[in-house]
Design an enzyme around this catalytic site. Structure first.
Site, PDB file in Angstrom:
ATOM      1  N   ASN A 180      28.864  36.348 -60.831  1.00 23.16           N
ATOM      2  CA  ASN A 180      27.715  36.256 -59.913  1.00 23.16           C
ATOM      3  C   ASN A 180      26.511  35.519 -60.508  1.00 23.16           C
ATOM      4  O   ASN A 180      25.730  34.931 -59.772  1.00 23.16           O
ATOM      5  CB  ASN A 180      27.312  37.647 -59.397  1.00 23.16           C
ATOM      6  CG  ASN A 180      26.842  38.564 -60.479  1.00 23.16           C
ATOM      7  OD1 ASN A 180      27.207  38.413 -61.631  1.00 23.16           O
ATOM      8  ND2 ASN A 180      26.027  39.528 -60.120  1.00 23.16           N
ATOM      9  N   LYS A 203      34.725  34.791 -72.851  1.00 20.72           N
ATOM     10  CA  LYS A 203      35.688  34.882 -71.755  1.00 20.72           C
ATOM     11  C   LYS A 203      34.920  34.932 -70.443  1.00 20.72           C
ATOM     12  O   LYS A 203      34.385  35.962 -70.054  1.00 20.72           O
ATOM     13  CB  LYS A 203      36.585  36.126 -71.886  1.00 20.72           C
ATOM     14  CG  LYS A 203      37.830  35.969 -71.037  1.00 20.72           C
ATOM     15  CD  LYS A 203      38.200  37.149 -70.185  1.00 20.72           C
ATOM     16  CE  LYS A 203      37.751  37.423 -68.829  1.00 20.72           C
ATOM     17  NZ  LYS A 203      38.005  36.532 -67.730  1.00 20.72           N
ATOM     18  N   GLY A 256      29.450  43.352 -65.959  1.00 22.72           N
ATOM     19  CA  GLY A 256      30.451  43.444 -64.905  1.00 22.72           C
ATOM     20  C   GLY A 256      30.382  44.797 -64.231  1.00 22.72           C
ATOM     21  O   GLY A 256      29.360  45.486 -64.283  1.00 22.72           O
ATOM     22  N   THR A 260      34.970  48.673 -65.051  1.00 26.87           N
ATOM     23  CA  THR A 260      35.445  47.852 -66.180  1.00 26.87           C
ATOM     24  C   THR A 260      34.659  48.237 -67.439  1.00 26.87           C
ATOM     25  O   THR A 260      35.239  48.361 -68.520  1.00 26.87           O
ATOM     26  CB  THR A 260      35.246  46.344 -65.898  1.00 26.87           C
ATOM     27  OG1 THR A 260      35.556  46.073 -64.541  1.00 26.87           O
ATOM     28  CG2 THR A 260      36.097  45.486 -66.796  1.00 26.87           C
ATOM     29  N   GLY A 261      33.349  48.424 -67.287  1.00 20.00           N
ATOM     30  CA  GLY A 261      32.503  48.783 -68.427  1.00 20.00           C
ATOM     31  C   GLY A 261      32.958  50.084 -69.063  1.00 20.00           C
ATOM     32  O   GLY A 261      32.974  50.221 -70.298  1.00 20.00           O
ATOM     33  N   GLU A 278      26.201  45.770 -69.412  1.00 23.62           N
ATOM     34  CA  GLU A 278      25.320  45.634 -68.240  1.00 23.62           C
ATOM     35  C   GLU A 278      26.193  45.816 -67.013  1.00 23.62           C
ATOM     36  O   GLU A 278      27.056  44.980 -66.736  1.00 23.62           O
ATOM     37  CB  GLU A 278      24.679  44.242 -68.213  1.00 23.62           C
ATOM     38  CG  GLU A 278      23.788  43.935 -69.386  1.00 23.62           C
ATOM     39  CD  GLU A 278      22.519  44.749 -69.396  1.00 23.62           C
ATOM     40  OE1 GLU A 278      22.240  45.484 -68.428  1.00 23.62           O
ATOM     41  OE2 GLU A 278      21.800  44.664 -70.402  1.00 23.62           O
ATOM     42  N   CYS A 312      23.444  42.545 -59.277  1.00 19.80           N
ATOM     43  CA  CYS A 312      23.400  43.919 -59.779  1.00 19.80           C
ATOM     44  C   CYS A 312      22.039  44.532 -59.467  1.00 19.80           C
ATOM     45  O   CYS A 312      21.902  45.739 -59.397  1.00 19.80           O
ATOM     46  CB  CYS A 312      23.657  43.940 -61.267  1.00 19.80           C
ATOM     47  SG  CYS A 312      22.623  42.774 -62.145  1.00 19.80           S
ATOM     48  N   GLU A 413      28.223  50.585 -54.765  1.00 17.26           N
ATOM     49  CA  GLU A 413      27.734  49.206 -54.878  1.00 17.26           C
ATOM     50  C   GLU A 413      28.619  48.311 -54.007  1.00 17.26           C
ATOM     51  O   GLU A 413      29.809  48.138 -54.283  1.00 17.26           O
ATOM     52  CB  GLU A 413      27.805  48.746 -56.338  1.00 17.26           C
ATOM     53  CG  GLU A 413      27.156  47.402 -56.531  1.00 17.26           C
ATOM     54  CD  GLU A 413      27.243  46.889 -57.969  1.00 17.26           C
ATOM     55  OE1 GLU A 413      28.323  46.967 -58.566  1.00 17.26           O
ATOM     56  OE2 GLU A 413      26.224  46.392 -58.466  1.00 17.26           O
ATOM     57  N   GLU A 491      19.496  43.591 -72.822  1.00 20.52           N
ATOM     58  CA  GLU A 491      19.661  42.201 -73.250  1.00 20.52           C
ATOM     59  C   GLU A 491      18.318  41.504 -73.138  1.00 20.52           C
ATOM     60  O   GLU A 491      17.381  42.026 -72.548  1.00 20.52           O
ATOM     61  CB  GLU A 491      20.645  41.492 -72.335  1.00 20.52           C
ATOM     62  CG  GLU A 491      21.994  42.117 -72.401  1.00 20.52           C
ATOM     63  CD  GLU A 491      23.098  41.165 -72.063  1.00 20.52           C
ATOM     64  OE1 GLU A 491      23.534  40.436 -72.954  1.00 20.52           O
ATOM     65  OE2 GLU A 491      23.529  41.157 -70.903  1.00 20.52           O
TER      66      GLU A 491
END
Ligand code: NDP
Length: 523
Positions: A180, A203, A256, A260-261, A278, A312, A413, A491
């Site tokens: 995104n 990646k 992501g 997945t996180g 994140e 996000c 979400e 970050e």
């Protein structure tokens, strides 16, 4: 260096300037495929498989990318391992030179990069330009770190003793990124990792490897040494898993989905390795009764629908105090209906397509869920059938009213152009509703009352807070990240270098005497 993919644009004539609005600008062709970049060479995947990359506005294939394998991921880690010693010993200002050069290239290629971003991700060109500019700001800010903040000297408890804290790079960094913000998110991760002396395996998301290739090409042109930065395109389930399951990777930086996180965090825990995660958001925007109506409506529209809601930080829950509810809702709906949805390359288009068919399907399914939950569909919620939009992944800005915060459309979400209006009796109740979510990325309040503003600043559970500003804009020198299920760590800003370095405490005793408290026993 092997072959590089290049996008070829049918560029407009000079007198058309930068205000491009012709079909010529929509035409492009990809000369070559997107290859892996490992140890300074472009190459096919080890089993020579590829996958298609689509333009979400047309669903045409715009490129093919190498479908990396676990072996390719391993080869990239080998290269990153081999180059680590020399890169980590390269003086930081010299490492920063590479970043400065990439920054200059970003500025020079701004428009071309933005067009690639729009063609591949879908967002409207103006937004793409903003994302490219954000990448520029980030890389220039971080390049400055090559000459800043590398150590602290601190007093010691004892005389004739010197104490300091130095920074050491961590090692091999795996940077795994989503589709995104396929330009700005890699530029949050790769530049600080490199300037701090780490080597990187990147990646990118499988939906957006083209702009990732552009990033790699700029680093090559800027002189990044062989093996220091590698890219392996391919599925998260194979390439991503191979990266995170390799013990030589010392830091995983990921943006992501929360699911997945969580998976990554489990694997990272096994290796006791450092991570930056994140993740998702379900961000509240509180509209107090005294909010400036026009400004608030515009901010809510942008925060909810820019990048077709695939942010996000999107304002997916707009919590409105009762006295202003009817008026605000009317204006928000009217504003949403005026937004122009179409191919993001065309002048005047405000909202582009969703990035993929599956994202479109997900959005449609949540609109259905909202209707089944008896939320009131105020606008949107339909498909486009016209010649242009019928082909792409377009969906109109969609607003649900009379939403209760326990509905799935208020908790999950959606990541599409769908927002919800949730009524609240007062600001206290609005804050309670805002916090009633598993996420905590951004939050915003529109009010003129300083007490409500400060209450919100203190009480809203989120990593970033906004007063009289929509919850989607971030400045690159401030930390970015969330609490609760929105992630782990921050970050950008001052923390970027902290993420990618180990702090090492150094004690130097130059007294040449026995310190009795270090040797309290008899000689
Ligand atoms: P995903 O989690 O599906 O994918 C993100 C990246 O992880 C992709 O490169 C993906 O590869 C890879 N991946 C997937 N599975 C694995 C795995 N098992 N091991 C290692 N890597 C894996 O997210 P999306 O791409 O769908 O991105 C959208 C999400 O990102 C949203 O939830 C959004 O909220 C979040 N986001 C968070 C931000 C923040 O700062 N908090 C900012 C922007 C987005 P592949 O593409 O091949 O599947």
């Amino acid at each position: 260096m092997g072959k590089m993919g290049e996008l070829v644009f049918y560029t407009p004539t000079r007198n058309q300037g930068t205000e491009l609005s012709n079909m010529a600008r929509l035409a492009y062709k990809m000369d070559e495929k997107i290859q892996l970049y490992i140890d300074g060479r472009f190459e096919d995947s080890s089993d020579e498989k590829e996958f298609p990359v689509y333009n979400p506005a047309t669903n045409e294939v715009i490129a093919n990318a190498a479908k990396g394998t676990a072996d390719d991921a391993k080869a990239a880690i080998d290269a990153a391992e081999e180059s680590f010693d020399s890169w980590s010993e390269t003086p930081p200002p010299q490492r920063a030179e590479v970043l400065f050069k990439v920054g200059e290239m970003i500025r020079e290629q701004r428009e071309e990069l933005a067009r690639i971003l729009t063609i591949e991700e879908g967002k409207a060109l103006k937004e793409s330009l903003g994302e490219i500019d954000e990448g520029y700001d980030t890389i220039m800010y971080l390049a400055g770190e090559g000459r800043r903040a590398w150590s602290n000297v601190t007093p010691s408890e004892q005389p004739n003793k010197f104490a300091m804290v130095i920074r050491r790079p961590i090692g091999i960094v795996a940077a795994i990124t989503p589709w995104n913000f396929p330009f700005s998110i890699p530029t949050w991760k790769i530049p600080p990792a490199l300037v701090a002396g780490n080597t990187v395996v990147f990646k990118p998301a499988s939906n957006t490897p083209l702009i990732a290739l552009k990033i790699i090409q700029m680093f090559i042109k800027a002189g990044i040494p062989r093996g220091v930065l590698n890219m392996v395109t391919g599925p998260g389930a194979t390439v991503g898993e191979a990266l995170i399951n390799d013990p030589r990777v010392k830091l995983v930086t990921f943006t992501g989905e929360t699911t997945t996180g969580r998976r990554l965090a489990e694997v990272n825990a096994r290796f006791l390795r450092r991570q930056v995660l994140e993740l998702g958001g379900k961000n509240p925007l509180i509209v107090a009764a005294d909010a400036e109506l026009d400004v608030t409506v515009k901010a809510a529209l942008f925060a909810a629908f820019s990048n077709a809601g695939q942010k996000c930080t999107a304002a997916s829950r707009i919590i409105v105090e009762q006295p202003i509810l009817t008026k605000f809702t009317k204006h928000l709906v009217a504003g949403a209906e005026k937004l122009i949805v179409g191919n993001g390359l065309k002048d005047g288009v405000e909202i582009g397509p969703l990035n993929s068919k599956s994202q479109l399907e997900k959005t449609r399914s949540y609109v259905k869920i909202g209707q089944e939950e008896d939320a009131k569909l105020l606008t949107g919620g339909y498909d486009y059938h016209d010649k242009e939009r019928g082909k792409g992944n377009f969906y109109p800005p969609t607003i649900f009213g009379e939403v209760s915060n326990d509905m799935r459309i208020a908790q999950d979400e959606i990541f599409g152009p769908v927002t919800t209006i949730i009524p609240a009796e007062n600001v206290d109740e609005a804050i309670e509703i805002a916090n009633d979510t598993r996420y905590g990325l951004t939050s915003a309040i529109y009010t003129k009352d300083i007490r409500s503003a400060f209450k919100a600043i203190k009480q809203l559970q989120s990593g970033m807070g906004y007063v009289n500003q929509g919850p989607t804009a971030a400045e690159v020198h401030l930390p970015f990240g969330g609490v609760k299920d929105s992630g782990f760590g921050r970050e950008a800003g001052e923390v970027a270098i902290d993420n990618y370095t180990e702090k090492k405490a150094i004690y130097i005793d130059y007294s040449y005497t026995d310190r009795p408290w270090y040797f309290p026993w008899k000689d």
